[in-house]
Design an enzyme around this catalytic site. Structure first.
Site, PDB file in Angstrom:
ATOM      1  N   ARG A  35       3.124   0.404  -1.737  1.00  0.00           N
ATOM      2  CA  ARG A  35       3.716  -0.636  -0.889  1.00  0.00           C
ATOM      3  C   ARG A  35       4.400  -1.717  -1.716  1.00  0.00           C
ATOM      4  NH1 ARG A  35      -0.928  -1.064   3.760  1.00  0.00           N
ATOM      5  NH2 ARG A  35       0.223   0.069   5.367  1.00  0.00           N
ATOM      6  N   GLY A 353      -0.311   4.538   5.247  1.00  0.00           N
ATOM      7  CA  GLY A 353      -1.704   4.332   4.912  1.00  0.00           C
ATOM      8  C   GLY A 353      -2.327   5.451   4.094  1.00  0.00           C
TER       9      GLY A 353
HETATM   10  C1  3PG Z   1      -2.020  -1.703   7.130  1.00  0.00           C
HETATM   11  O1  3PG Z   1      -2.612  -1.588   6.069  1.00  0.00           O
HETATM   12  O2  3PG Z   1      -2.114  -0.867   8.039  1.00  0.00           O
HETATM   13  C2  3PG Z   1      -1.085  -2.859   7.317  1.00  0.00           C
HETATM   14  O3  3PG Z   1      -0.940  -3.589   6.144  1.00  0.00           O
HETATM   15  C3  3PG Z   1      -1.564  -3.709   8.456  1.00  0.00           C
HETATM   16  O4  3PG Z   1      -2.837  -4.196   8.161  1.00  0.00           O
HETATM   17  P1  3PG Z   1      -3.828  -4.499   9.378  1.00  0.00           P
HETATM   18  O5  3PG Z   1      -4.128  -3.164  10.005  1.00  0.00           O
HETATM   19  O6  3PG Z   1      -5.035  -5.136   8.754  1.00  0.00           O
HETATM   20  O7  3PG Z   1      -3.118  -5.413  10.329  1.00  0.00           O
END
Ligand code: 3PG
Ligand code: MG
Length: 395
Positions: A35, A353
């Site tokens: 990221r 993710g």
């Molecule tokens: C993630 O890691 O999915 C994004 O950065 C958003 O983070 P969050 O799910 O804690 O809002």
């Protein structure tokens, strides 16, 4: 929707950039900097335009107050290495340190503000509280660039409210991500296959619901698959199970049959007595799981079947690992799917993710995939057909 080029001459302007720098950390070591790397082109573009760049981002889910475990300091350091220039770091987000740091920027310099979620206003459900915090953020800048694709599904101050307070534009990363997602939703080339994994069915309900009318094939693995197997009447031992979703899973299986969507579930599973890297792993048939063992990956036969179901697909979206890929003994299912995606004769998209981290951890070249999204939840919500507050606010 405005792009950076529509913001006019940015030389000397203070540009607040919302990036998603939410990377996995082991202590203060970044274990996957995907990221951060994805955020560089937009920041670099602003640097080259002579802007004074102020990056705002979150890390993890601290509880609205400073917590050293979630400091962005190591991430700011990594960003500096990738940019090849010093990056200043403010030890708060909108306080004395932030103001001083921003005031100290010369044209073409970059600062990172401390974790925006150290402030309760960032994630508050109260519009006024969020708005008050957004006012403070907005006071640090002349214009706003929204580039944190991974958080555009969050109605949070640094994503949503600040965009109402400053001239705002979409950054290059968000534009690129939306572009790919649009190709998945508007007339995708067929066959269109979707691979879903990860631990919980309940995280994927909306997307499954939506895809049953759109995809040709749905391949399901990961922890969530045991709720489907149980719904089909199989014993799943001590595997992850969401008992309250059994009826929903049955309903999805019925609807898939009616609408001619092929759902593929694993026919074999890798089981172990406990959730541990060195737990003894055995392959069993999916309809013969021992009562005292848990499924931690799809089996080799299923890996081959999943790969075969992707081999002629012209569009593939994949979200969620097939097993506990962090442990070598349970990584093969995820590896088989990743490998199959690299061979797809069309558009292959890895959705954010864990799956993005998995393909990098397993040693695949990013260039082997059509697109690796930086947003898991955000891309799923887009595919569900939901409105994304961070995008809507820009138009
Ligand atoms: C993630 O890691 O999915 C994004 O950065 C958003 O983070 P969050 O799910 O804690 O809002
Ligand atoms: Mg998330």
């Amino acid at each position: 929707m405005k792009s950076i080029d529509d913001l006019g001459d940015l030389r000397g302007k203070r540009v607040l950039v919302r990036s998603d720098l939410n990377v996995p950390l082991d202590g203060s070591t970044i274990t996957d900097d995907g990221r951060v790397r994805a955020s560089v082109p937009t920041i670099k573009k602003l640097v080259d335009a002579g802007a004074r760049v102020v990056v705002v981002a979150h890390l993890g889910r601290p509880k609205g107050a400073p917590d050293p475990a979630y400091t962005l300091a190591p991430v700011a350091g990594r960003l500096g290495e990738l940019l090849g220039q010093d990056v200043a770091f403010a030890t708060d987000t909108v306080g004395e340190s932030a103001r001083r740091t921003v005031d100290g920027l010369a044209d073409g310099q970059v600062a990172v503000l401390e974790n925006v979620r150290f402030n309760a206003g960032e994630t508050s459900k109260d519009d006024a509280e969020r708005g008050a915090f957004a006012d403070q953020l907005a006071a640090l800048a002349d214009v706003f660039v929204s580039d944190g694709f991974g958080v555009v599904h969050r109605k949070q101050a640094s994503v949503y409210d600040v965009a109402q307070r400053l001239p705002a534009a979409m950054g290059g990363l968000v534009a690129a991500e939306i572009d790919v997602l649009r190709r998945l939703t508007q007339d995708p080339e067929r066959p269109y296959a979707v691979v879903l994994g990860g631990s919980k069915v309940s995280d994927k309900l909306g997307v499954i619901d939506n895809l049953l009318g759109k995809a040709d094939r749905l391949l399901i693995g990961g922890g969530m698959v045991f709720t489907f197997l149980k719904a089909q009447g199989h014993e799943v031992g001590t595997s992850l199970l969401e008992a309250d979703q059994l009826e929903t899973c049955r309903e999805y299986l019925r609807r898939a049959e009616e609408s001619g969507v092929e759902i593929l579930l694993p026919t074999d599973v890798v089981v172990a007595p406990e959730f541990k890297a060195d737990a003894p792993a055995t392959v069993v048939a999916a309809d013969a799981m021992p009562a005292d063992q848990m499924g931690l990956d799809i089996g080799p036969e299923s890996g081959k079947a999943f790969a075969a179901a992707l081999a002629d697909a012209r569009t593939v979206f994949w979200n969620g690992p097939m097993g506990v890929f962090e442990f070598d003994a349970f990584a093969e299912g995820t590896r088989a799917v990743a490998q199959a995606l690299t061979e797809v004769p069309g558009l292959s998209v890895v959705g954010g993710g864990d799956s993005a981290a998995a393909v990098r951890k397993l040693g695949f070249a990013e260039s082997a995939f059509g697109h690796i999204s930086t947003g898991g939840g955000a891309s799923l919500e887009y595919l569900e057909g939901k409105q994304l507050p961070g995008i809507d606010v820009l138009s």
